[in-house]
Scaffold this motif. Structure first.
Motif, short mmCIF file in Angstrom:
data_model
loop_
_atom_site.label_atom_id
_atom_site.label_comp_id
_atom_site.label_asym_id
_atom_site.label_seq_id
_atom_site.Cartn_x
_atom_site.Cartn_y
_atom_site.Cartn_z
N LEU A 164 0.77 -1.25 0.01
CA LEU A 164 0.17 0.03 0.05
C LEU A 164 0.72 1.16 -0.01
O LEU A 164 0.49 2.39 -0.78
N GLY A 165 1.90 1.19 0.72
CA GLY A 165 2.92 2.40 0.83
C GLY A 165 3.28 2.64 -0.68
O GLY A 165 3.76 3.73 -1.06
N LEU A 166 3.85 1.55 -1.13
CA LEU A 166 4.71 1.83 -2.63
C LEU A 166 3.46 2.02 -3.62
O LEU A 166 3.54 2.91 -4.54
N GLY A 167 2.19 1.51 -3.19
CA GLY A 167 1.12 2.07 -4.17
C GLY A 167 0.83 3.58 -4.02
O GLY A 167 0.31 4.10 -5.22
N TYR A 168 1.01 4.24 -2.94
CA TYR A 168 0.68 5.51 -2.77
C TYR A 168 1.73 6.22 -3.55
O TYR A 168 1.53 7.41 -3.86
N LEU A 169 2.97 5.92 -3.58
CA LEU A 169 4.12 6.40 -4.41
C LEU A 169 3.98 6.31 -5.70
O LEU A 169 4.76 6.87 -6.61
N THR A 170 2.85 5.50 -6.17
CA THR A 170 2.45 5.32 -7.54
C THR A 170 1.35 6.08 -8.07
O THR A 170 1.51 6.72 -9.04
#
Length: 539
Positions: free
Chosen positions: A168-174
């Motif tokens: 989810l954290g990496l998804g937010y950076l996407t």
């Protein structure tokens, strides 16, 4: 591996054969290249309007294509093929996640392969698997999140929550929409964990306090990475760009783009037309959405399981957010914004079908197989047909020119001709043998001119630290040419048009037109100005 090869093939076809490239893809590759190949290379050049992860992944590819081997790979950098590689890898990873979920739920061979094909072979997945935009990594991180939360529901391992939180954290950076899924998942984990850990105490208050303590523990684990990514990215934007939320409130942010293009809302046309458009987008990718919703909901109620709710929290929350944003007129409502409906339907059928392994239900394996096959055979042709509709798929319908060029000439759609005119302008500037820092351009909207150039150092771009000093005094700061967009639509946000509102009409008394670039319809798209009294200095 098969999916990766197919998506790379799609990328080659789009980037090398047809030139059908969404400008957003070029912008992300441009952001990556600015950090290493511009006059002023620095990591902050990646920009803060778009989320950074796709461009960060592309930076090493930019270096490889630019420097090794000599005189061969730079051609791929110029068309932005790094984006195609990035999206192909992530989309193939998403397909792998779908297969893993099917195996986790002991799906039969027919169901498993139908599920994989329903995702991997959907025309929208194929297109964005090779397009080079953020859809592929975003879907990958959502699928990774969904799988890990589903694993946690079944086996209660804290490691699954850690992985889901990281995804989810990496998804937010996407993409920023990931924060909606993060909130939904965090709340869902809290509720499930609280109910699981209620004590047997007769005191109801103590009972729920004990469960809530465990619920808060698990919710923090899954939600903390997104909170951390949110704070770090906002802080970096505030420190380096002076704006913590450039995507929303900056000169180039979503609000400014929506205002510039005049996006309609319910205030303009009413609720019914907006909801009809949203429904057309959803059913245009998954025509059996409502049927699956009814069947899976009935199955979840009968078995008293939360697996389907996990799928709804991860993917459904994104769709609800997109529909709400369309209603209030704060987004463009592109067809691709509903892409999460594809895994929503497929994974919902998978998890509902897998429940029979834990709670018997006579005939359900057969129902699940039939339903998954129906999803496969209906979604692919319906999606393909919808993608050719200009009224719904405003960005995708131009792909028809790649298959029927005689009937739909490519030059009538700007995804094709914008690359050609950008290449021609870049070649003309390269032929002038200009000194470094002598061409002023705001790469918002014109990044592909910079990408096509063999001499990117001749440009002064928005991320250069001396951009505004050269913008304010171009003649005395060594600027010989200025490239400016037509000051309508998104061109009104161009920093040059903002600084010099009359540039398009009269050169703002500082420059004279040297070239006008027109589209196939004869309308001017952008102009190249020669700065009056420009010196040869570059500093």
């Amino acid at each position: 591996m098969t999916a990766l090869i197919v998506y790379l093939g799609v990328g080659v076809y789009l980037y090398v054969v047809t030139g059908y490239i969404n400008p957003d893809a070029g912008s992300r590759v441009g952001n990556a290249a600015f950090t290493v190949l511009s006059r002023d290379p620095h990591l902050g050049a990646i920009g803060f309007v778009w989320n950074p992860l796709p461009s960060l992944v592309e930076i090493p590819l930019v270096e490889v294509f630019e420097h090794w081997p000599a005189n061969r790979w730079p051609q791929l950098r110029r068309v932005g093929f790094e984006g195609a590689i990035m999206s192909a890898v992530f989309m193939a990873g998403g397909v792998w996640q779908v297969r893993r979920i099917a195996l986790d739920y002991s799906a039969g061979r027919v169901v498993r392969w139908a599920a994989v094909l329903a995702c991997a072979a959907n025309p929208m997945i194929l297109l964005y698997g090779g397009m080079g935009m953020s859809e592929a990594p975003f879907l990958f991180f959502l699928l990774w999140t969904c799988r890990r939360v589903l694993c946690w529901v079944r086996r209660r391992g804290v490691g699954d929550l850690v992985c889901a939180g990281a995804a989810l954290g990496l998804g937010y950076l996407t993409r920023y929409e990931a924060i909606v899924a993060a909130v939904a998942v965090t709340v869902g984990v809290f509720c499930v964990s609280t109910l699981r850990h209620r004590s047997n105490s007769a005191a109801r208050l103590q009972n729920y306090r004990a469960g809530a303590a465990f619920g808060m523990h698990d919710a923090v684990i899954v939600g903390l990475p997104t909170a951390f990514a949110f704070i770090v990215w906002a802080g970096a934007g505030w420190i380096l760009d002076g704006n913590a939320f450039s995507q929303f409130s900056s000169q180039y942010g979503n609000a400014a783009q929506v205002a510039a293009l005049g996006v309609v809302s319910v205030d303009d046309v009413g609720v019914a037309p907006v909801l009809t458009t949203a429904a057309a987008g959803l059913l245009g990718m998954q025509p059996l959405l409502l049927v699956v919703a009814v069947v899976v909901s009935w199955r979840a109620i009968r078995t008293r399981t939360v697996d389907a709710a996990v799928v709804l929290a991860v993917f459904g929350s994104i769709l609800v957010f997109q529909i709400a944003a369309v209603i209030v007129g704060s987004t463009f409502g592109w067809f691709r914004f509903y892409l999460t409906v594809i895994p929503l339907v497929v994974i919902a059928v998978l998890v509902a079908g897998g429940v029979h392994r834990q709670r018997s239900a006579q005939g359900w394996p057969r129902i699940s197989a039939v339903l998954m096959v129906l999803v496969l055979v209906t979604s692919i042709p319906v999606t393909a047909q919808t993608m050719l509709s200009p009224g719904i798929a405003k960005e995708e319908y131009g792909i028809r020119s790649a298959f029927w060029p005689q009937r739909y000439p490519p030059e009538t759609y700007w995804f094709y001709w914008f690359g050609d005119v950008s290449r021609n302008v870049a070649r003309w500037l390269d032929d002038q043998h200009l000194p470094d820092g002598s061409v002023l351009v705001d790469t918002f909207g014109l990044a592909r001119i910079w990408l096509f150039s063999d001499r990117p150092e001749q440009f002064v771009i928005r991320s250069d630290l001396d951009f505004f000093s050269k913008l304010n005094s171009p003649a005395t700061r060594g600027v010989q040419y200025i490239v400016s967009q037509r000051p309508t639509g998104l061109g009104a946000l161009d920093a040059i048009n903002v600084r010099y509102p009359s540039m398009w009409d009269d050169g703002a008394q500082i420059a004279t037109p040297a070239m006008t670039v027109v589209g196939p319809d004869g309308r001017p798209q952008f102009r190249l100005y020669r700065v009056a009294g420009a010196s040869q200095a570059t500093k």
